[in-house]
Design an enzyme around this catalytic site. Structure first.
Site, PDB file in Angstrom:
ATOM      1  N   CYS A 123       5.879  -3.446 -18.638  1.00 24.38           N
ATOM      2  CA  CYS A 123       6.255  -3.900 -17.028  1.00 24.38           C
ATOM      3  C   CYS A 123       5.392  -2.860 -16.073  1.00 24.38           C
ATOM      4  O   CYS A 123       5.726  -1.890 -15.892  1.00 24.38           O
ATOM      5  CB  CYS A 123       8.066  -3.759 -16.622  1.00 24.38           C
ATOM      6  SG  CYS A 123       7.846  -4.239 -14.581  1.00 24.38           S
ATOM      7  N   GLY A 124       4.363  -3.231 -15.311  1.00 26.17           N
ATOM      8  CA  GLY A 124       3.397  -3.056 -14.602  1.00 26.17           C
ATOM      9  C   GLY A 124       3.907  -2.254 -13.279  1.00 26.17           C
ATOM     10  O   GLY A 124       3.706  -1.715 -12.982  1.00 26.17           O
ATOM     11  N   HIS A 125       4.561  -2.860 -12.905  1.00 26.68           N
ATOM     12  CA  HIS A 125       5.533  -2.429 -11.256  1.00 26.68           C
ATOM     13  C   HIS A 125       6.317  -1.451 -11.327  1.00 26.68           C
ATOM     14  O   HIS A 125       6.576  -0.436 -10.867  1.00 26.68           O
ATOM     15  CB  HIS A 125       6.149  -3.577 -10.425  1.00 26.68           C
ATOM     16  CG  HIS A 125       6.796  -3.652 -10.577  1.00 26.68           C
ATOM     17  ND1 HIS A 125       7.735  -4.634 -11.272  1.00 26.68           N
ATOM     18  CD2 HIS A 125       8.273  -3.515  -9.907  1.00 26.68           C
ATOM     19  CE1 HIS A 125       8.873  -4.358 -11.412  1.00 26.68           C
ATOM     20  NE2 HIS A 125       9.279  -3.501  -9.939  1.00 26.68           N
TER      21      HIS A 125
ATOM     22  N   HIS B 267       7.871 -15.635 -18.032  1.00 26.77           N
ATOM     23  CA  HIS B 267       7.185 -16.070 -16.916  1.00 26.77           C
ATOM     24  C   HIS B 267       5.728 -16.652 -15.904  1.00 26.77           C
ATOM     25  O   HIS B 267       5.555 -17.259 -16.757  1.00 26.77           O
ATOM     26  CB  HIS B 267       6.489 -14.297 -16.283  1.00 26.77           C
ATOM     27  CG  HIS B 267       6.967 -12.655 -16.551  1.00 26.77           C
ATOM     28  ND1 HIS B 267       7.886 -12.831 -17.985  1.00 26.77           N
ATOM     29  CD2 HIS B 267       7.595 -11.967 -16.005  1.00 26.77           C
ATOM     30  CE1 HIS B 267       8.873 -11.527 -17.310  1.00 26.77           C
ATOM     31  NE2 HIS B 267       8.529 -10.897 -15.800  1.00 26.77           N
TER      32      HIS B 267
ATOM     33  N   ASP C 214       8.546 -12.160  -7.812  1.00 29.57           N
ATOM     34  CA  ASP C 214       8.067 -10.759  -7.648  1.00 29.57           C
ATOM     35  C   ASP C 214       7.767 -10.297  -6.306  1.00 29.57           C
ATOM     36  O   ASP C 214       6.736 -11.001  -5.703  1.00 29.57           O
ATOM     37  CB  ASP C 214       7.284 -10.730  -8.456  1.00 29.57           C
ATOM     38  CG  ASP C 214       6.612  -8.860  -9.152  1.00 29.57           C
ATOM     39  OD1 ASP C 214       7.152  -8.119  -8.292  1.00 29.57           O
ATOM     40  OD2 ASP C 214       6.478  -8.944 -10.126  1.00 29.57           O
TER      41      ASP C 214
ATOM     42  N   CYS D  58       2.525  -8.119  -9.385  1.00 28.94           N
ATOM     43  CA  CYS D  58       2.726  -8.095 -10.547  1.00 28.94           C
ATOM     44  C   CYS D  58       1.623  -6.851 -11.856  1.00 28.94           C
ATOM     45  O   CYS D  58       0.756  -7.734 -11.732  1.00 28.94           O
ATOM     46  CB  CYS D  58       3.777  -9.346 -11.355  1.00 28.94           C
ATOM     47  SG  CYS D  58       4.060  -9.650 -12.862  1.00 28.94           S
ATOM     48  N   GLY D  59       2.218  -6.121 -12.270  1.00 27.70           N
ATOM     49  CA  GLY D  59       1.194  -5.369 -13.199  1.00 27.70           C
ATOM     50  C   GLY D  59       0.824  -6.235 -14.058  1.00 27.70           C
ATOM     51  O   GLY D  59      -0.570  -6.513 -14.658  1.00 27.70           O
ATOM     52  N   THR D  60       2.124  -6.865 -14.998  1.00 25.84           N
ATOM     53  CA  THR D  60       1.199  -7.571 -16.076  1.00 25.84           C
ATOM     54  C   THR D  60       0.874  -8.922 -15.988  1.00 25.84           C
ATOM     55  O   THR D  60       0.372  -9.487 -16.997  1.00 25.84           O
ATOM     56  CB  THR D  60       2.937  -7.728 -17.494  1.00 25.84           C
ATOM     57  OG1 THR D  60       3.802  -8.141 -16.899  1.00 25.84           O
ATOM     58  CG2 THR D  60       3.015  -6.129 -17.875  1.00 25.84           C
TER      59      THR D  60
END
Length: 337
Positions: free
Chosen positions: A90-92, A223, A249, A253-255
Site C-alpha cells: 500500500c503506497g499511501h 482495485h 481513494d 494511490c501509490g500502488t
C-alpha cells in the site's frame, strides 16, 4: 471478555486515512512478511475487520502495523490492513506509516533520511525529508510493477463493453480509460464510480487470471482505476481508484500510480527516467518516476517490469485507544451495502 485493546495514531496521506496501530500486534508466524500476511489472514483477520469497518472505522479506512524487520538489511516491517483486506503493498499507507512512525519515534532509521522496509510484496526503500520534528515528504521505491493484461474487452452488464488493461503495482488494478461507455472521471459522479466499480472488478476477476509470477499468494484483482482529465496544475494524469466495497481513494494511490506508470511504459507512453505527476479524485498529487527497468521470471518466460518511485506527504492529526469487546454485537464491524 475483551478481545483486544489497540492504541492507534491517525493520519492521512494526501487526503486518504492511515491508522497506524501501535499496540495489540498479534504474534505472526513466518520468516517473511508474505508468510506473516498469510498467518494474519487465516487467524487474525478479526482485528482488521474490527479496526477498519464501522463503527470504529469507515468505508475508506486504511491502516498498518509496524513489525520488527524480517531481513538483516531492513529497519522495520509493515503489515497493511484496510477495508479491502490485508494487502501485499500500500503506497499511501507506507507514506502515512513512515511519517507517523518517524514523528512518534516508533521507527529508528539506521541511516538518517533513508529506510529499508520489509512488506508482504517484497522489500522497499524509502527516502524522507524533515523540517524540525515534522516529516515533510516521503519517497518510496516500490516493488517491480508490470502490465499483466492489455486491451481486454469486458462486457459489463448494464453498461456495455469496456476495453481495459490490468496492471500490477503491488496490487492488481483494472485500468479504464475514457471510451464509448466511460466518458472520464470528470463526467462521472462519485456515485457512478461506486456503482460500476464492483461490477467491473467482478467481471474482470471472473475473466482474467492475475497471479504474481514470483509469489502466488499475491493474486486477484482488488482495485479499479478510472482515468480522466486533470484539475490541478502540474498533473500529468488523473485517477479515481476504487477499493473495498464502497471506497474511492482520496490520495492518488501509490500502488495505483505504480501500476499506471507500468501500463504507460509498456505502451510506449513513458520511458526510463520519466516523471509522472498523478492526481487523485480530490486533486492531491503524487510525484512518480520510472527509476529502472527490470525483468521478472515467470513460467512463461521473462516479464518486463519497471521499478517506480512515488513521492507524497502525510499529516498526523490524532491518536486514540480502541477496544474490541466480545460482548459488543458489532465487535467485528459491519459494512452497509
Amino acid at each position: 471478555m475483551i478481545k483486544g485493546t489497540f492504541f492507534c495514531i491517525d493520519a492521512h496521506t494526501c487526503g486518504n486515512p492511515v491508522r497506524l496501530v501501535t499496540s495489540g500486534h498479534p504474534n505472526l508466524k513466518g520468516n517473511t512478511m508474505s508468510e506473516k500476511r498469510q498467518d494474519f489472514l487465516q487467524n487474525y483477520d478479526w482485528i482488521r475487520q474490527g479496526l477498519m469497518f464501522e463503527p470504529r472505522g469507515h468505508d475508506m479506512m486504511s491502516g498498518a502495523f509496524l513489525y520488527p524487520p524480517c531481513s538483516p538489511s531492513a529497519d522495520a516491517a509493515i503489515l497493511f490492513i484496510e477495508t479491502s483486506g490485508c494487502l501485499p503493498m500500500c503506497g499511501h499507507g507506507t507514506i502515512g506509516t513512515v511519517t507517523a512512525g518517524l514523528e512518534k519515534g516508533l521507527i529508528k532509521p539506521k541511516t538518517a533520511g533513508k529506510l529499508v522496509l520489509d512488506v508482504p510484496a517484497g522489500q522497499i526503500n524509502i527516502d524522507y525529508q524533515t523540517q524540525g520534528d515534522k516529516v515533510t515528504a516521503v519517497r518510496l521505491y516500490n516493488v517491480a510493477s508490470y502490465l499483466a493484461h492489455q486491451d481486454v474487452t469486458l462486457d459489463i452488464p448494464g453498461l456495455g463493453k469496456l476495453k481495459v488493461d490490468v496492471s500490477y503495482g503491488g496490487n492488481f488494478y483494472v485500468i479504464v480509460e475514457p471510451q464509448e461507455h466511460f466518458p472520464g472521471i470528470e463526467q462521472w459522479s462519485a456515485d457512478d464510480i461506486l456503482r460500476w466499480s464492483p461490477i467491473v472488478r467482478k467481471v474482470a476477476a471472473e475473466s482474467l487470471q492475475c497471479i504474481h509470477p514470483e509469489d502466488e499468494t499475491v493474486c486477484g484483482v482488488s482495485h479499479v482505476l478510472w482515468t480522466g482529465k486533470t484539475q490541478t496544475d502540474g498533473s500529468d494524469a488523473a485517477n479515481a481508484v476504487f477499493y473495498g466495497d464502497k471506497a474511492i481513494d482520496r490520495s492518488p494511490c501509490g500502488t495505483g500510480t505504480s501500476a499506471r506508470m507500468a501500463q504507460l511504459f509498456a505502451k510506449g507512453q513513458l520511458k526510463l527516467g520519466d516523471k509522472f505527476v498523478h492526481e487523485s479524485y480530490i486533486g492531491s498529487q503524487f510525484i512518480g518516476k520510472i527509476e529502472a527497468v527490470v525483468e521478472l521470471q515467470s513460467a512463461h518466460g521473462p516479464i518486463t517490469a519497471i521499478k517506480p518511485s512515488i513521492e507524497g506527504w502525510a499529516h498526523v492529526f490524532g491518536s486514540n485507544c480502541i477496544t474490541i469487546d466480545d460482548q459488543d454485537p458489532y465487535a467485528m464491524g459491519f459494512v452497509v451495502t
